[in-house]
Design a protein around this motif. Structure first.
Motif, PDB file in Angstrom:
ATOM      1  N   ILE A 336      -2.626  13.115   5.267  1.00 27.98           N
ATOM      2  CA  ILE A 336      -3.833  12.285   5.320  1.00 27.98           C
ATOM      3  C   ILE A 336      -4.827  12.794   6.351  1.00 27.98           C
ATOM      4  O   ILE A 336      -6.048  12.629   6.201  1.00 27.98           O
ATOM      5  CB  ILE A 336      -3.455  10.802   5.594  1.00 27.98           C
ATOM      6  CG1 ILE A 336      -4.625   9.880   5.261  1.00 27.98           C
ATOM      7  CG2 ILE A 336      -2.978  10.614   7.016  1.00 27.98           C
ATOM      8  CD1 ILE A 336      -4.982   9.862   3.786  1.00 27.98           C
ATOM      9  N   HIS A 337      -4.353  13.490   7.391  1.00 26.44           N
ATOM     10  CA  HIS A 337      -5.256  14.005   8.421  1.00 26.44           C
ATOM     11  C   HIS A 337      -6.138  15.130   7.895  1.00 26.44           C
ATOM     12  O   HIS A 337      -7.190  15.423   8.481  1.00 26.44           O
ATOM     13  CB  HIS A 337      -4.454  14.489   9.624  1.00 26.44           C
ATOM     14  CG  HIS A 337      -3.665  13.409  10.300  1.00 26.44           C
ATOM     15  ND1 HIS A 337      -4.261  12.308  10.886  1.00 26.44           N
ATOM     16  CD2 HIS A 337      -2.328  13.250  10.466  1.00 26.44           C
ATOM     17  CE1 HIS A 337      -3.323  11.526  11.392  1.00 26.44           C
ATOM     18  NE2 HIS A 337      -2.146  12.068  11.142  1.00 26.44           N
ATOM     19  N   TYR A 338      -5.736  15.769   6.803  1.00 26.30           N
ATOM     20  CA  TYR A 338      -6.557  16.839   6.229  1.00 26.30           C
ATOM     21  C   TYR A 338      -7.745  16.282   5.457  1.00 26.30           C
ATOM     22  O   TYR A 338      -8.683  17.008   5.145  1.00 26.30           O
ATOM     23  CB  TYR A 338      -5.701  17.749   5.338  1.00 26.30           C
ATOM     24  CG  TYR A 338      -4.738  18.562   6.171  1.00 26.30           C
ATOM     25  CD1 TYR A 338      -5.097  19.821   6.637  1.00 26.30           C
ATOM     26  CD2 TYR A 338      -3.497  18.049   6.547  1.00 26.30           C
ATOM     27  CE1 TYR A 338      -4.233  20.553   7.438  1.00 26.30           C
ATOM     28  CE2 TYR A 338      -2.631  18.773   7.353  1.00 26.30           C
ATOM     29  CZ  TYR A 338      -3.006  20.021   7.792  1.00 26.30           C
ATOM     30  OH  TYR A 338      -2.158  20.741   8.606  1.00 26.30           O
ATOM     31  N   ARG A 378       4.021   4.487  -2.387  1.00 28.56           N
ATOM     32  CA  ARG A 378       3.639   3.393  -1.487  1.00 28.56           C
ATOM     33  C   ARG A 378       3.520   3.868  -0.040  1.00 28.56           C
ATOM     34  O   ARG A 378       2.839   3.241   0.771  1.00 28.56           O
ATOM     35  CB  ARG A 378       4.664   2.255  -1.567  1.00 28.56           C
ATOM     36  CG  ARG A 378       4.584   1.423  -2.838  1.00 28.56           C
ATOM     37  CD  ARG A 378       5.362   0.119  -2.688  1.00 28.56           C
ATOM     38  NE  ARG A 378       5.331  -0.650  -3.923  1.00 28.56           N
ATOM     39  CZ  ARG A 378       6.338  -0.742  -4.786  1.00 28.56           C
ATOM     40  NH1 ARG A 378       7.475  -0.106  -4.528  1.00 28.56           N
ATOM     41  NH2 ARG A 378       6.225  -1.452  -5.891  1.00 28.56           N
ATOM     42  N   ALA A 379       4.200   4.967   0.277  1.00 20.48           N
ATOM     43  CA  ALA A 379       4.175   5.464   1.660  1.00 20.48           C
ATOM     44  C   ALA A 379       2.850   6.111   2.023  1.00 20.48           C
ATOM     45  O   ALA A 379       2.575   6.342   3.202  1.00 20.48           O
ATOM     46  CB  ALA A 379       5.310   6.471   1.865  1.00 20.48           C
ATOM     47  N   PHE A 380       2.019   6.410   1.021  1.00 26.57           N
ATOM     48  CA  PHE A 380       0.745   7.079   1.299  1.00 26.57           C
ATOM     49  C   PHE A 380      -0.275   6.086   1.852  1.00 26.57           C
ATOM     50  O   PHE A 380      -0.549   5.070   1.224  1.00 26.57           O
ATOM     51  CB  PHE A 380       0.184   7.716   0.024  1.00 26.57           C
ATOM     52  CG  PHE A 380       0.652   9.122  -0.198  1.00 26.57           C
ATOM     53  CD1 PHE A 380      -0.156  10.194   0.115  1.00 26.57           C
ATOM     54  CD2 PHE A 380       1.921   9.369  -0.693  1.00 26.57           C
ATOM     55  CE1 PHE A 380       0.279  11.490  -0.073  1.00 26.57           C
ATOM     56  CE2 PHE A 380       2.374  10.657  -0.881  1.00 26.57           C
ATOM     57  CZ  PHE A 380       1.539  11.737  -0.566  1.00 26.57           C
ATOM     58  N   PRO A 381      -0.866   6.395   3.001  1.00 27.61           N
ATOM     59  CA  PRO A 381      -1.964   5.548   3.498  1.00 27.61           C
ATOM     60  C   PRO A 381      -3.192   5.757   2.624  1.00 27.61           C
ATOM     61  O   PRO A 381      -3.321   6.801   1.957  1.00 27.61           O
ATOM     62  CB  PRO A 381      -2.190   6.071   4.919  1.00 27.61           C
ATOM     63  CG  PRO A 381      -1.685   7.474   4.905  1.00 27.61           C
ATOM     64  CD  PRO A 381      -0.567   7.512   3.911  1.00 27.61           C
ATOM     65  N   PRO A 382      -4.116   4.804   2.598  1.00 28.73           N
ATOM     66  CA  PRO A 382      -5.343   4.976   1.802  1.00 28.73           C
ATOM     67  C   PRO A 382      -6.119   6.193   2.307  1.00 28.73           C
ATOM     68  O   PRO A 382      -6.238   6.418   3.509  1.00 28.73           O
ATOM     69  CB  PRO A 382      -6.118   3.683   2.054  1.00 28.73           C
ATOM     70  CG  PRO A 382      -5.113   2.704   2.568  1.00 28.73           C
ATOM     71  CD  PRO A 382      -4.083   3.498   3.300  1.00 28.73           C
ATOM     72  N   ILE A 568     -11.534   5.053  -6.144  1.00 31.14           N
ATOM     73  CA  ILE A 568     -10.608   3.945  -6.383  1.00 31.14           C
ATOM     74  C   ILE A 568      -9.176   4.443  -6.197  1.00 31.14           C
ATOM     75  O   ILE A 568      -8.812   5.513  -6.675  1.00 31.14           O
ATOM     76  CB  ILE A 568     -10.777   3.394  -7.817  1.00 31.14           C
ATOM     77  CG1 ILE A 568     -12.237   3.004  -8.090  1.00 31.14           C
ATOM     78  CG2 ILE A 568      -9.830   2.228  -8.066  1.00 31.14           C
ATOM     79  CD1 ILE A 568     -12.755   1.889  -7.230  1.00 31.14           C
ATOM     80  N   GLU A 569      -8.368   3.674  -5.505  1.00 31.68           N
ATOM     81  CA  GLU A 569      -6.959   4.028  -5.295  1.00 31.68           C
ATOM     82  C   GLU A 569      -6.098   3.527  -6.459  1.00 31.68           C
ATOM     83  O   GLU A 569      -6.367   2.474  -7.043  1.00 31.68           O
ATOM     84  CB  GLU A 569      -6.441   3.385  -4.007  1.00 31.68           C
ATOM     85  CG  GLU A 569      -7.094   3.885  -2.731  1.00 31.68           C
ATOM     86  CD  GLU A 569      -6.495   5.187  -2.224  1.00 31.68           C
ATOM     87  OE1 GLU A 569      -5.524   5.676  -2.831  1.00 31.68           O
ATOM     88  OE2 GLU A 569      -7.007   5.710  -1.225  1.00 31.68           O
ATOM     89  N   SER A 570      -5.065   4.288  -6.770  1.00 30.53           N
ATOM     90  CA  SER A 570      -4.025   3.802  -7.677  1.00 30.53           C
ATOM     91  C   SER A 570      -2.946   3.111  -6.850  1.00 30.53           C
ATOM     92  O   SER A 570      -2.421   3.702  -5.904  1.00 30.53           O
ATOM     93  CB  SER A 570      -3.391   4.962  -8.449  1.00 30.53           C
ATOM     94  OG  SER A 570      -4.229   5.415  -9.474  1.00 30.53           O
ATOM     95  N   HIS A 571      -2.640   1.875  -7.192  1.00 33.01           N
ATOM     96  CA  HIS A 571      -1.623   1.109  -6.469  1.00 33.01           C
ATOM     97  C   HIS A 571      -0.388   0.922  -7.350  1.00 33.01           C
ATOM     98  O   HIS A 571      -0.501   0.566  -8.533  1.00 33.01           O
ATOM     99  CB  HIS A 571      -2.171  -0.258  -6.058  1.00 33.01           C
ATOM    100  CG  HIS A 571      -3.311  -0.176  -5.091  1.00 33.01           C
ATOM    101  ND1 HIS A 571      -3.166   0.183  -3.771  1.00 33.01           N
ATOM    102  CD2 HIS A 571      -4.647  -0.378  -5.280  1.00 33.01           C
ATOM    103  CE1 HIS A 571      -4.337   0.177  -3.173  1.00 33.01           C
ATOM    104  NE2 HIS A 571      -5.254  -0.160  -4.060  1.00 33.01           N
TER     105      HIS A 571
END
Length: 651
Positions: A336-338, A378-382, A568-571
Motif C-alpha cells: 500500500i505504501h507504493y 480483507r487484509a488489504f487496506p483501502p 471504487i473498492e471491491s469489498h
C-alpha cells in the motif's frame, strides 16, 4: 511564481528560458503544484544537498519541456482534464514481448488493428531497451536506456509506434529498471575503469566484512543460479584492484547506489527522454530494492517512496500525461505504501500490481475453497482513490506462493502445508490435479517451490486436450474464463498476457534455445500464433475460439459498466457457500454484486443472501439474464460468474 522553491535569481533565469509567456505560465503553474512535493522528498533523502539538486533537476526538466512534441503537450492537457484516465472501466491492458508478438517494433505497428479489435487500451511491451548481449534476465539487464534492442528496431521506430498507438487510444507502457544496470552499461564500465564519479553509482566493497553483515538479513532472489547478493569483480576495488559489488539478482546486474543524487538526476533525464518518445506508463521494475540499509532485507525502505514521489513530481511538471506503475511484489502491508500513505497518499505510483489476487486465484482454483481468498482480500487496506491496481491471471514471471501463515491460520489451515499442496498441484504431482506446470527455484531450506506455466496449461487445458475428453476441455475453458472474469471485474486495469486470449499452452521448445534452457519461465513465454489468431475468428467453437470469444464479450461488457471504475473498492461479502466468492462494489449508479463459482460443481445459493444487496430483482450484465430474488434459490453452474445489478438501475 513558486517563491518558496526558487531564489529570485533562479526564477528570473528560468523565466528567461521561455520565448512564449503561455508556455512559461504552464511550466510555472505545474512547478508551483508539484515542486513542493519534489523538494520535500529530495530533502528527506539527500538532506542539505537537496536545494542544489533541485536546481540541477530544473535544468533537465526545462530542456525536456522545451523539446516535448506538440501532440504530447496536448495529451498532457487532456490528461490534466481527465486525471482518472487510468481508472476508467474502458482500460484493458495487453502484455507482450515485442519479438515474440510481432518480431520488431514495426511488426507490432502492423498488428495494432488486432489489439484495437481485442479492446486493448494499454500495451506493455516487455523489456526492449538495449540489454547486455547473451544472458540478460529476459531483458532486465539494461546496457543502454537510450537505445532499443537492435533486432527490434530503433528509437525512431519506438516513437512511431507510440504515435500510432496514441492515435488509436492505446497507451504505450515500458519497463524502467531502477535497481540495477548491466555490468556492460557505460556507468559500470567507467566505474570498473576507475572513474570515481561512476564508482559512486554502485556499491563496492574491498572485502567481505560489510557484504557478510548485509547478507545476514538479505533474502536470495534466485538461489538456484544466482546465490548470494554480492559478486567478486577483478576491477571493482580501489585503483582497479578486485572487490565485491552488490548484485541482488544476477552477477551481471549491478545494483545502483541511490544514495548518490547523481543516480536520481540520470533517471529523471531518462524518464523525460522516453516520455518525449511517447511512453505513457513506466513500469518501475524492482522498485522495492533500490534503497539499502544494514540489518534489514533492504526492501521497502522509506527512502524508496520518497524517491518514487520525487520522480513522479518531476515527471508531472514536464509530462503530466505520464503515469508510474510499481512492480513491487511484496506483502499487502508493504504494498500500500507504493500507492501512498500518510503525506505520500496518492502521490507515489499511480498503479501497482495486485500480486495477492493473482496468487489467490490459483490457490482457490486448486482448493475449490474461497475462504482463504476472502481472508487475504480483507487484509488489504483501502488504496488512495486516485490510484488503480494492475490485475493479472498470469505474467512473464513465475508464481511464488505468497500465502500468509496468519491468513491461513485464520481459516484453519497451515500456511506451509497449503503452499506445499499448491506446488504439488500445479506441478502435476498431486493425484488428480488438472494442472501442468514446472517447478522453478526449489529452495531446500524452506521447501518453497515456485511454478512456471501458461495460464491454459495451469488451468488444465493442456491435460484435457491430450485426453480428448470434451467434458474436461469444457471445464478447462470455463476455468480460464472465470479467472479472467475476476480480473476484469475486480476494479483496476486487467492485464492480458499475450497468448492467453488464444489459450496457448506451455511451449517446451524453450529448452532448445541455449540462453533460455536454464530458465523454465520461458515455457510460458511462447511466440504469438498468428495462424491461430485468425482461425479463432473463423472457428469460434474450438477451445481457443471459445476462450477468445468469451474474453472479447467480457471486455465489451466491462467497457460499458461504469461500476468498474477503479476509484471504487471491491469489498468481500461473506459467502453462504465456500466454493463461491462474492464481491460488492458500491458505485453512485448502484451496487454491483459479483459472484464466482470456483468449482466444477453446480452450487445452489439461498436468494436471501443476495436480496439484501440488490433488492428483489437483478440483472446479470454478462449474460443479460434477469434474476428474481424472491425465489428461494439461485443456481450457479460450474465456474459460472455473475455481475449483478439491481434491475431498476438498467431500466
Amino acid at each position: 511564481m513558486p517563491d518558496i522553491l526558487l531564489t529570485p535569481k533562479l526564477a528570473e533565469r528560468l523565466r528567461l528560458a521561455f520565448d512564449d509567456d503561455r508556455d512559461a505560465e504552464t511550466f510555472f503553474l505545474r512547478l508551483e503544484r508539484y515542486g513542493p512535493e519534489l523538494l520535500d522528498s529530495l530533502r528527506e533523502v539527500y538532506l542539505e544537498r537537496a536545494d542544489g539538486l533541485l536546481e540541477r533537476l530544473l535544468e533537465i526538466m526545462l530542456q525536456a519541456y522545451h523539446t516535448r512534441p506538440a501532440d504530447l503537450k496536448r495529451l498532457d492537457e487532456a490528461r490534466l482534464l481527465s486525471p482518472d484516465w487510468l481508472q476508467s472501466s474502458r482500460m484493458v491492458g495487453y502484455v507482450a514481448y515485442t519479438d515474440r508478438f510481432a518480431g520488431t517494433l514495426c511488426g507490432v505497428q502492423d498488428h495494432v488493428d488486432y489489439l484495437e479489435g481485442l479492446g486493448v487500451t494499454y500495451l506493455h511491451l516487455m523489456p526492449l531497451l538495449r540489454p547486455r548481449e547473451g544472458e540478460n534476465d529476459g531483458g532486465y539487464a539494461v546496457a543502454d536506456y537510450r537505445s532499443v534492442r537492435p533486432d527490434l528496431g530503433s528509437m525512431d521506430d519506438l516513437s512511431g509506434l507510440a504515435r500510432d498507438l496514441r492515435g488509436r487510444g492505446i497507451s504505450l507502457v515500458l519497463d524502467l529498471v531502477l535497481n540495477h544496470v548491466a555490468r556492460e552499461h557505460e556507468w559500470a564500465e567507467r566505474a570498473r575503469a576507475g572513474e570515481d564519479q561512476y564508482r559512486d553509482y554502485f556499491h563496492f566493497f574491498s572485502d567481505r566484512g560489510l557484504p557478510d553483515a548485509y547478507e545476514a538479513t538479505l533474502p536470495e532472489v534466485f538461489p538456484d543460479f544466482a546465490p548470494g547478493n554480492f559478486t567478486w569483480d577483478e576491477h571493482a576495488g580501489e585503483g582497479g584492484s578486485g572487490g565485491w559489488v552488490w548484485t541482488t539478482f544476477n552477477t551481471y546486474q549491478w545494483d545502483l547506489n541511490w544514495g548518490n543524487p547523481d543516480v536520481l538526476t540520470e533517471f529523471v533525464d531518462i524518464i523525460l527522454n522516453l516520455a518525449n518518445r511517447g511512453v505513457e506508463v513506466f513500469r518501475l521494475d524492482a522498485i522495492a530494492f533500490i534503497w539499502k540499509r544494514l540489518g534489514t532485507s533492504s526492501q521497502n525502505q522509506p527512502e524508496v517512496h520518497h524517491l518514487t514521489r520525487a520522480l513522479r513530481a518531476a515527471a508531472r511538471i514536464v509530462a503530466p500525461a505520464v503515469a508510474f506503475k510499481a512492480e513491487a511484489i511484496v506483502a499487502p502491508g508493504d504494498l500500500i505504501h507504493y500507492l501512498g500513505t500518510g503525506t505520500h497518499h496518492g502521490r507515489v505510483s499511480d498503479m501497482a500490481y495486485h500480486n495477492s489476487l493473482m496468487v489467490q486465484l490459483w490457490s482457490t482454483l486448486a482448493s475449490r475453497d474461497t475462504r482463504l481468498m476472502e481472508q487475504a482480500l480483507r487484509a488489504f487496506p483501502p488504496k488512495p482513490t486516485n490510484t488503480t491496481w494492475g490485475l493479472y491471471v498470469r505474467c512473464h514471471d513465475d508464481i511464488g506462493w505468497a500465502i500468509s501463515d496468519a491468513d491461513a491460520a485464520r481459516v484453519g489451515i497451515g500456511g506451509p502445508a497449503h503452499r506445499h499442496f499448491l506446488s504439488d498441484f500445479y506441478s502435476g504431482e498431486f493425484m488428480g490435479a488438472f494442472a501442468r506446470g514446472l517447478v522453478f527455484q526449489f529452495n531446500p531450506v524452506t521447501g518453497d517451490r515456485r511454478i512456471s506455466g501458461s495460464a491454459a496449461s495451469l488451468a488444465g487445458l493442456e491435460t484435457a486436450l491430450e485426453s480428448g475428453d470434451e467434458t474436461l476441455i469444457s471445464l478447462a475453458v470455463e476455468r480460464l474464463l472465470l479467472l479472467h472474469t475476476v480480473i476484469l471485474g475486480f476494479g483496476g486495469i486487467p492485464l492480458l498476457y499475450m497468448g492467453d486470449e488464444l489459450a496457448l499452452t506451455n511451449d517446451y521448445s524453450y529448452a532448445d534455445t541455449p540462453e533460455h534452457a536454464a530458465d523454465n519461465r520461458w515455457v510460458h513465454r511462447p511466440r504469438m500464433d498468428w495462424a491461430l489468431a485468425e482461425d479463432v475468428q473463423a472457428h469460434p467453437d474450438t477451445p481457443a475460439g471459445r476462450v477468445n470469444a468469451g474474453l472479447r464479450h467480457r471486455i465489451a461488457v466491462r467497457k460499458g459498466l461504469p461500476h468498474l471504475h477503479a476509484s471504487i473498492e471491491s469489498h468481500v461479502i461473506a459467502s453462504p457457500d465456500p466454493r463461491v466468492l462474492m464481491l460488492r462494489r458500491d458505485h453512485p449508479l448502484g451496487t454491483l454484486l459479483e459472484l464466482y463459482n470456483f468449482s466444477e460443481e453446480r452450487v445452489v445459493l439461498p436468494a436471501y443472501s443476495l436480496r439484501g444487496h440488490l433488492g428483489e430483482d437483478a440483472r446479470d450484465a454478462l449474460s443479460g439474464s434477469a434474476f428474481h430474488l424472491t425465489r428461494p434459490t439461485l443456481t450457479l453452474d460450474p465456474y459460472r460468474a455473475l455481475w449483478l445489478t439491481a434491475a431498476e438501475v438498467n431500466t
